[in-house]
Write a protein that holds these residues in place. Sequence first.
Motif, mmCIF file in Angstrom:
data_model
loop_
_atom_site.group_PDB
_atom_site.id
_atom_site.type_symbol
_atom_site.label_atom_id
_atom_site.label_comp_id
_atom_site.label_asym_id
_atom_site.label_seq_id
_atom_site.Cartn_x
_atom_site.Cartn_y
_atom_site.Cartn_z
ATOM 1 N N SER A 122 0.826 -1.206 0.000
ATOM 2 C CA SER A 122 0.000 0.000 0.000
ATOM 3 C C SER A 122 0.862 1.257 0.000
ATOM 4 O O SER A 122 0.560 2.229 -0.719
ATOM 5 N N MET A 123 1.944 1.248 0.785
ATOM 6 C CA MET A 123 2.822 2.416 0.819
ATOM 7 C C MET A 123 3.523 2.621 -0.528
ATOM 8 O O MET A 123 3.681 3.758 -0.996
ATOM 9 N N PHE A 124 3.935 1.520 -1.169
ATOM 10 C CA PHE A 124 4.591 1.638 -2.479
ATOM 11 C C PHE A 124 3.622 2.183 -3.529
ATOM 12 O O PHE A 124 3.989 3.057 -4.329
ATOM 13 N N VAL A 125 2.400 1.677 -3.532
ATOM 14 C CA VAL A 125 1.411 2.170 -4.490
ATOM 15 C C VAL A 125 1.092 3.638 -4.231
ATOM 16 O O VAL A 125 0.971 4.445 -5.174
ATOM 17 N N LEU A 126 0.953 4.019 -2.958
ATOM 18 C CA LEU A 126 0.673 5.413 -2.626
ATOM 19 C C LEU A 126 1.813 6.328 -3.068
ATOM 20 O O LEU A 126 1.577 7.420 -3.613
ATOM 21 N N TYR A 127 3.046 5.867 -2.863
ATOM 22 C CA TYR A 127 4.203 6.660 -3.297
ATOM 23 C C TYR A 127 4.218 6.810 -4.810
ATOM 24 O O TYR A 127 4.465 7.909 -5.339
ATOM 25 N N THR A 128 3.943 5.731 -5.534
ATOM 26 C CA THR A 128 3.938 5.785 -7.002
ATOM 27 C C THR A 128 2.867 6.740 -7.511
ATOM 28 O O THR A 128 3.101 7.547 -8.430
ATOM 29 N N ILE A 129 1.681 6.666 -6.939
ATOM 30 C CA ILE A 129 0.605 7.569 -7.363
ATOM 31 C C ILE A 129 0.982 9.027 -7.061
ATOM 32 O O ILE A 129 0.737 9.932 -7.882
ATOM 33 N N SER A 130 1.601 9.261 -5.917
ATOM 34 C CA SER A 130 1.984 10.632 -5.560
ATOM 35 C C SER A 130 3.017 11.183 -6.540
ATOM 36 O O SER A 130 2.945 12.348 -6.959
ATOM 37 N N VAL A 131 3.997 10.350 -6.911
ATOM 38 C CA VAL A 131 5.011 10.802 -7.865
ATOM 39 C C VAL A 131 4.372 11.127 -9.220
ATOM 40 O O VAL A 131 4.701 12.137 -9.861
ATOM 41 N N LEU A 132 3.458 10.289 -9.667
ATOM 42 C CA LEU A 132 2.817 10.527 -10.955
ATOM 43 C C LEU A 132 1.975 11.794 -10.958
ATOM 44 O O LEU A 132 1.849 12.485 -11.977
ATOM 45 N N LEU A 133 1.366 12.113 -9.815
ATOM 46 C CA LEU A 133 0.505 13.283 -9.744
ATOM 47 C C LEU A 133 1.282 14.581 -9.555
ATOM 48 O O LEU A 133 0.816 15.656 -9.957
ATOM 49 N N LEU A 134 2.456 14.499 -8.924
ATOM 50 C CA LEU A 134 3.175 15.707 -8.546
ATOM 51 C C LEU A 134 4.293 16.084 -9.502
ATOM 52 O O LEU A 134 4.939 17.116 -9.305
ATOM 53 N N THR A 135 4.576 15.268 -10.499
ATOM 54 C CA THR A 135 5.632 15.613 -11.454
ATOM 55 C C THR A 135 5.164 15.329 -12.878
ATOM 56 O O THR A 135 4.403 14.389 -13.116
#
Length: 227
Positions: free
Chosen positions: A35-48
Amino acid sequence: MANPMHLGLQDAMSPLMEELLYFHDHTLMIIFLISMFVLYTISVLLLTNLYHTNATDVQEMEMIWTILPALILITIALPSLRTLYLMDETTNPCLTIKVIGHQWYWTYEYTDFSQLEFDSYMLPTQDLPQGHFRLLEVDHRMIVPTNSSTRTLITAEDVLHSWAVPSLGIKMDAVPGRLNQTSLTSPNPGVFYGQCSEICGANHSFMPIVVEAVPMQHFQSWLKTNS
Protein backbone atom coordinates in the motif's frame (compact mmCIF):
# COMPACT_ATOMS: atom_id res chain seq x y z
CA MET A 1 -11.77 -12.58 25.75
CA ALA A 2 -12.77 -9.45 23.88
CA ASN A 3 -13.62 -6.27 25.76
CA PRO A 4 -15.31 -2.97 24.84
CA MET A 5 -13.35 -0.94 22.26
CA HIS A 6 -11.21 -3.98 21.54
CA LEU A 7 -9.39 -3.77 18.20
CA GLY A 8 -7.63 -6.71 16.62
CA LEU A 9 -7.60 -10.38 17.55
CA GLN A 10 -7.82 -11.80 21.04
CA ASP A 11 -4.70 -12.85 22.92
CA ALA A 12 -3.41 -16.27 21.95
CA MET A 13 -4.09 -18.97 24.56
CA SER A 14 -3.02 -21.95 22.46
CA PRO A 15 -0.09 -22.75 20.13
CA LEU A 16 -2.47 -22.78 17.17
CA MET A 17 -3.72 -19.28 17.90
CA GLU A 18 -0.11 -18.09 18.19
CA GLU A 19 0.52 -19.38 14.66
CA LEU A 20 -2.61 -17.63 13.40
CA LEU A 21 -1.51 -14.35 14.98
CA TYR A 22 1.94 -14.70 13.41
CA PHE A 23 0.43 -15.29 9.98
CA HIS A 24 -1.93 -12.33 10.45
CA ASP A 25 0.94 -9.98 11.33
CA HIS A 26 3.09 -11.37 8.51
CA THR A 27 0.39 -10.79 5.89
CA LEU A 28 -0.58 -7.41 7.30
CA MET A 29 3.00 -6.17 7.01
CA ILE A 30 3.15 -7.24 3.33
CA ILE A 31 -0.14 -5.45 2.65
CA PHE A 32 1.17 -2.34 4.41
CA LEU A 33 4.36 -2.27 2.31
CA ILE A 34 2.44 -2.77 -0.93
CA SER A 35 0.00 0.00 0.00
CA MET A 36 2.82 2.42 0.82
CA PHE A 37 4.59 1.64 -2.48
CA VAL A 38 1.41 2.17 -4.49
CA LEU A 39 0.67 5.41 -2.63
CA TYR A 40 4.20 6.66 -3.30
CA THR A 41 3.94 5.79 -7.00
CA ILE A 42 0.60 7.57 -7.36
CA SER A 43 1.98 10.63 -5.56
CA VAL A 44 5.01 10.80 -7.87
CA LEU A 45 2.82 10.53 -10.96
CA LEU A 46 0.50 13.28 -9.74
CA LEU A 47 3.17 15.71 -8.55
CA THR A 48 5.63 15.61 -11.45
CA ASN A 49 5.34 15.99 -15.21
CA LEU A 50 8.79 14.60 -15.93
CA TYR A 51 9.19 11.09 -17.29
CA HIS A 52 11.80 9.20 -19.22
CA THR A 53 10.99 8.49 -22.85
CA ASN A 54 12.22 4.89 -22.52
CA ALA A 55 9.99 4.14 -19.51
CA THR A 56 6.93 3.53 -21.67
CA ASP A 57 8.37 0.40 -23.33
CA VAL A 58 10.88 -1.42 -21.15
CA GLN A 59 10.98 -5.22 -21.11
CA GLU A 60 12.85 -5.32 -17.80
CA MET A 61 10.11 -3.33 -16.07
CA GLU A 62 7.42 -5.64 -17.42
CA MET A 63 9.34 -8.65 -16.09
CA ILE A 64 9.66 -7.02 -12.67
CA TRP A 65 5.98 -6.23 -12.28
CA THR A 66 5.14 -9.78 -13.40
CA ILE A 67 7.64 -11.68 -11.23
CA LEU A 68 7.41 -9.50 -8.11
CA PRO A 69 3.69 -10.17 -7.42
CA ALA A 70 4.34 -13.90 -7.87
CA LEU A 71 7.12 -13.78 -5.27
CA ILE A 72 4.87 -11.84 -2.89
CA LEU A 73 2.13 -14.47 -3.27
CA ILE A 74 4.67 -17.21 -2.50
CA THR A 75 5.75 -15.46 0.71
CA ILE A 76 2.09 -15.40 1.75
CA ALA A 77 1.16 -18.89 0.56
CA LEU A 78 3.95 -20.86 2.28
CA PRO A 79 3.13 -19.71 5.86
CA SER A 80 -0.57 -20.09 5.03
CA LEU A 81 -0.14 -23.73 3.97
CA ARG A 82 1.90 -24.45 7.09
CA THR A 83 -0.79 -22.98 9.34
CA LEU A 84 -3.54 -24.89 7.52
CA TYR A 85 -1.60 -28.13 8.00
CA LEU A 86 -1.20 -27.44 11.73
CA MET A 87 -4.93 -26.74 12.04
CA ASP A 88 -5.79 -30.15 10.53
CA GLU A 89 -3.13 -32.10 12.40
CA THR A 90 -4.37 -34.29 15.25
CA THR A 91 -1.74 -36.66 16.63
CA ASN A 92 -2.17 -38.95 19.64
CA PRO A 93 -4.95 -37.07 21.46
CA CYS A 94 -5.28 -37.92 25.13
CA LEU A 95 -8.98 -37.06 25.17
CA THR A 96 -11.86 -37.04 22.69
CA ILE A 97 -14.94 -34.86 23.15
CA LYS A 98 -17.94 -34.91 20.85
CA VAL A 99 -19.71 -31.55 20.56
CA ILE A 100 -23.30 -31.55 19.30
CA GLY A 101 -25.10 -28.33 18.39
CA HIS A 102 -28.83 -27.96 19.05
CA GLN A 103 -31.33 -25.14 18.87
CA TRP A 104 -30.11 -23.50 21.08
CA TYR A 105 -27.61 -25.23 23.34
CA TRP A 106 -24.58 -27.50 23.15
CA THR A 107 -24.11 -31.12 24.20
CA TYR A 108 -20.70 -32.45 25.22
CA GLU A 109 -19.96 -36.17 25.19
CA TYR A 110 -16.68 -37.45 26.65
CA THR A 111 -16.45 -40.54 24.48
CA ASP A 112 -13.50 -42.03 26.38
CA PHE A 113 -15.67 -42.41 29.48
CA SER A 114 -18.98 -44.18 29.83
CA GLN A 115 -22.06 -42.08 30.56
CA LEU A 116 -20.22 -38.80 30.78
CA GLU A 117 -22.21 -36.29 28.79
CA PHE A 118 -24.13 -33.12 29.60
CA ASP A 119 -26.00 -30.23 28.01
CA SER A 120 -24.67 -26.69 28.24
CA TYR A 121 -27.22 -23.87 28.38
CA MET A 122 -26.68 -20.15 28.74
CA LEU A 123 -27.31 -18.86 32.24
CA PRO A 124 -30.23 -16.39 32.39
CA THR A 125 -29.36 -12.93 33.64
CA GLN A 126 -31.35 -13.36 36.85
CA ASP A 127 -29.37 -16.53 37.72
CA LEU A 128 -25.95 -15.11 36.86
CA PRO A 129 -23.44 -15.18 39.76
CA GLN A 130 -21.73 -11.93 40.61
CA GLY A 131 -18.66 -11.26 38.50
CA HIS A 132 -19.66 -13.56 35.62
CA PHE A 133 -20.30 -12.40 32.08
CA ARG A 134 -23.82 -11.81 30.82
CA LEU A 135 -24.80 -13.81 27.71
CA LEU A 136 -21.49 -15.72 27.89
CA GLU A 137 -21.71 -17.87 31.02
CA VAL A 138 -23.18 -21.38 30.92
CA ASP A 139 -24.45 -23.82 33.50
CA HIS A 140 -21.98 -26.56 32.50
CA ARG A 141 -18.56 -25.77 31.13
CA MET A 142 -16.50 -27.98 28.85
CA ILE A 143 -13.57 -29.08 31.03
CA VAL A 144 -10.25 -30.04 29.41
CA PRO A 145 -6.79 -30.75 30.90
CA THR A 146 -3.89 -28.39 30.26
CA ASN A 147 -0.82 -29.37 28.24
CA SER A 148 -2.77 -32.19 26.59
CA SER A 149 -4.07 -32.59 23.07
CA THR A 150 -7.87 -32.83 22.99
CA ARG A 151 -9.62 -34.05 19.86
CA THR A 152 -12.98 -32.39 19.31
CA LEU A 153 -15.58 -33.98 17.05
CA ILE A 154 -18.21 -31.43 16.09
CA THR A 155 -21.64 -32.05 14.60
CA ALA A 156 -25.21 -30.77 14.82
CA GLU A 157 -28.60 -32.36 15.34
CA ASP A 158 -30.94 -29.90 13.62
CA VAL A 159 -29.48 -26.96 11.66
CA LEU A 160 -26.05 -25.55 10.89
CA HIS A 161 -24.07 -24.26 13.85
CA SER A 162 -20.45 -23.18 14.29
CA TRP A 163 -18.36 -23.95 17.38
CA ALA A 164 -15.95 -21.04 17.80
CA VAL A 165 -13.53 -20.11 20.60
CA PRO A 166 -11.39 -17.22 19.29
CA SER A 167 -8.68 -17.24 21.96
CA LEU A 168 -7.96 -20.91 21.19
CA GLY A 169 -7.96 -20.35 17.44
CA ILE A 170 -10.92 -22.67 16.82
CA LYS A 171 -13.89 -22.16 14.52
CA MET A 172 -15.47 -25.30 13.12
CA ASP A 173 -18.86 -25.73 11.46
CA ALA A 174 -21.33 -28.15 13.04
CA VAL A 175 -23.18 -29.83 10.17
CA PRO A 176 -26.06 -32.30 10.67
CA GLY A 177 -25.04 -35.80 9.56
CA ARG A 178 -21.34 -34.96 9.40
CA LEU A 179 -18.45 -35.10 11.89
CA ASN A 180 -15.84 -32.34 11.67
CA GLN A 181 -12.63 -32.78 13.62
CA THR A 182 -10.30 -30.29 15.23
CA SER A 183 -7.89 -30.28 18.15
CA LEU A 184 -7.19 -27.90 20.97
CA THR A 185 -4.33 -27.55 23.42
CA SER A 186 -4.05 -25.01 26.18
CA PRO A 187 -0.68 -24.77 27.94
CA ASN A 188 -2.10 -22.68 30.79
CA PRO A 189 -5.21 -22.96 32.98
CA GLY A 190 -7.98 -20.54 32.14
CA VAL A 191 -11.56 -19.97 31.05
CA PHE A 192 -12.13 -19.27 27.36
CA TYR A 193 -15.37 -17.92 25.92
CA GLY A 194 -16.92 -18.31 22.50
CA GLN A 195 -20.28 -18.27 20.74
CA CYS A 196 -22.07 -19.97 17.90
CA SER A 197 -20.79 -18.29 14.73
CA GLU A 198 -23.41 -19.51 12.27
CA ILE A 199 -26.89 -17.98 12.20
CA CYS A 200 -29.07 -20.84 13.40
CA GLY A 201 -32.42 -19.32 14.31
CA ALA A 202 -34.14 -16.94 16.67
CA ASN A 203 -31.90 -17.65 19.68
CA HIS A 204 -28.63 -17.85 17.77
CA SER A 205 -27.12 -15.19 20.06
CA PHE A 206 -27.94 -17.17 23.19
CA MET A 207 -25.87 -20.36 22.88
CA PRO A 208 -22.42 -19.42 24.24
CA ILE A 209 -19.42 -21.72 24.61
CA VAL A 210 -17.21 -21.90 27.69
CA VAL A 211 -14.05 -24.02 27.73
CA GLU A 212 -12.22 -24.32 31.04
CA ALA A 213 -8.66 -25.66 31.06
CA VAL A 214 -7.55 -27.10 34.39
CA PRO A 215 -4.43 -28.98 35.56
CA MET A 216 -4.49 -32.74 35.05
CA GLN A 217 -5.00 -33.59 38.72
CA HIS A 218 -8.02 -31.27 38.88
CA PHE A 219 -9.36 -32.79 35.69
CA GLN A 220 -9.07 -36.29 37.15
CA SER A 221 -10.90 -35.14 40.28
CA TRP A 222 -13.65 -33.66 38.11
CA LEU A 223 -13.95 -36.96 36.24
CA LYS A 224 -14.39 -38.88 39.47
CA THR A 225 -17.20 -36.59 40.65
CA ASN A 226 -19.03 -36.60 37.31
CA SER A 227 -18.56 -40.14 36.01
